[in-house]
Design an enzyme around this catalytic site. Structure first.
Site, short mmCIF file in Angstrom:
data_model
loop_
_atom_site.label_atom_id
_atom_site.label_comp_id
_atom_site.label_asym_id
_atom_site.label_seq_id
_atom_site.Cartn_x
_atom_site.Cartn_y
_atom_site.Cartn_z
N TYR A 2 0.83 -1.20 0.00
CA TYR A 2 0.00 0.00 0.00
C TYR A 2 0.86 1.25 0.00
O TYR A 2 2.06 1.20 0.28
CB TYR A 2 -0.95 0.01 1.19
N ARG B 266 8.59 4.20 -4.23
CA ARG B 266 8.52 3.18 -3.18
C ARG B 266 7.48 2.12 -3.53
O ARG B 266 7.68 0.93 -3.27
CB ARG B 266 8.20 3.82 -1.84
N ARG C 230 -7.08 -20.21 -2.16
CA ARG C 230 -6.15 -19.98 -1.07
C ARG C 230 -5.03 -21.03 -1.03
O ARG C 230 -5.28 -22.24 -0.97
CB ARG C 230 -6.88 -19.99 0.28
N HIS D 20 -0.56 -20.85 0.19
CA HIS D 20 0.51 -19.96 0.59
C HIS D 20 1.42 -19.59 -0.58
O HIS D 20 1.89 -18.46 -0.68
CB HIS D 20 1.35 -20.60 1.71
N LYS E 221 6.56 -1.93 2.07
CA LYS E 221 5.34 -1.37 2.66
C LYS E 221 4.16 -2.31 2.40
O LYS E 221 3.31 -2.09 1.53
CB LYS E 221 5.06 0.02 2.10
N GLU F 45 11.70 2.62 14.64
CA GLU F 45 10.75 3.59 14.08
C GLU F 45 9.44 3.46 14.83
O GLU F 45 9.30 2.63 15.74
CB GLU F 45 10.54 3.35 12.59
N LEU G 136 11.15 1.29 7.49
CA LEU G 136 10.57 1.71 6.22
C LEU G 136 11.30 2.95 5.70
O LEU G 136 11.69 3.82 6.48
CB LEU G 136 9.09 2.05 6.42
#
Length: 287
Positions: free
Chosen positions: A33, A52, A100, A102, A149, A182, A207
């Site tokens: 995101y 990014r 579904r 992995h 991110k 952070e 990040l």
């Protein structure tokens, strides 16, 4: 008019927006995101966020769902439809919908794209910044790739909830060496007793904050001394000033850590000046 969301090529009522139950972002946090600050209806720090985003997608091997030019058009359209002039816009891209498992799905799967926007009360944000916030510390317990991110934010969620329960505005993670990495949703800074601005380097497991990067440029232009060097909670408590940075917080003074006042316990002049300079730069360069 109600809020409008963009989901996989369609604009529609925010209250009715949905993704498939087998979207891998929903089931496996297999998604990334970005969040842009919005000033005057324009995207702040656009270049850094797009760069990014591209890196995060590459690290997870998720195909880019559209060109940057097309994505910019969609982001602007979401802002227009929501009439957001001052606020935030959120973009999430997952690997897409697949049974579904992995491991990555075999064959091509179209990435899923969700975009929402919300308005912010800038006057309220400035009032909050004028007072500053308190922070707490918590042991670092996140995965080893915080440079990506992703939407896998459960440790951040729990840390922020603990901060809220203790009346604080942010939680700062502390690694096994006793150094602050952070915040749950921001980068951390101090102005040390020698008058040097310090923030942790991005070679560590943090990040690569876009606001952080822009602020480093602003600091350089202001002629202030800065070092990308970590610090401990004790050093933050003994600092002249402290603050956090992020798309939502911008440059937000910190006045207390784990119940101890920082400096004189008020938002410091350097942090307040940097906030003003950052906002000025963001407005000038927004697209």
């Amino acid at each position: 008019m109600g809020r409008i969301a963009y989901v996989n090529g369609r604009y529609g009522p925010h209250s009715e927006a949905c993704v498939h139950i087998e979207d891998r972002g929903y089931q496996l946090a297999d998604a990334v995101y970005e969040v842009w600050s919005v000033f005057g209806g324009k995207l702040a720090d656009a270049e850094g966020h797009f760069a990014r985003l591209k890196r995060s997608l590459g690290e997870l091997r998720i195909p880019e769902p559209m060109s940057r030019e097309a994505l910019t058009i969609v982001l602007r359209e979401v802002l227009r439809r929501n009439r957001v002039r001052e606020g935030l816009i959120y973009l999430q891209i997952s690997r897409g919908v697949a049974p579904r498992d992995h491991a990555f799905p075999e064959g091509f799967v179209r990435p899923a794209v969700v975009i929402t926007a919300k308005a912010l009360d800038r006057a309220a944000s400035e009032a909050k910044a004028a007072l500053g916030i308190s922070v707490i510390t918590t042991p670092e317990n996140r995965w080893g790739r915080c440079d990506i991110k992703t939407v896998g934010l459960l440790p951040n969620v729990l840390a922020r909830q603990t901060a809220r329960e203790q009346g604080a505005g942010e939680a700062l993670f502390v690694d096994e060496m006793g150094l602050i990495t952070e915040g749950a949703s921001a980068n951390a800074w101090i102005l040390d007793p020698d008058g040097v601005l310090r923030t942790r380097d991005t070679q560590a497991n943090i990040l690569r904050g876009v606001t952080r990067s822009t602020l480093l440029d602003v600091i350089g232009e202001a002629g202030l001394k800065v070092e990308e060097r970590p610090f401990t909670p004790k050093e933050m408590a003994q600092a002249k000033e402290a603050f956090i940075t992020g798309a939502g917080s911008l440059v937000l003074p910190v006045v207390k850590i784990d119940g101890q006042p920082i400096g004189d316990g008020t938002a410091g002049p350097v942090a307040r000046r940097l906030r003003s300079l950052y906002i000025e730069r963001a407005k000038q360069t927004a697209i």
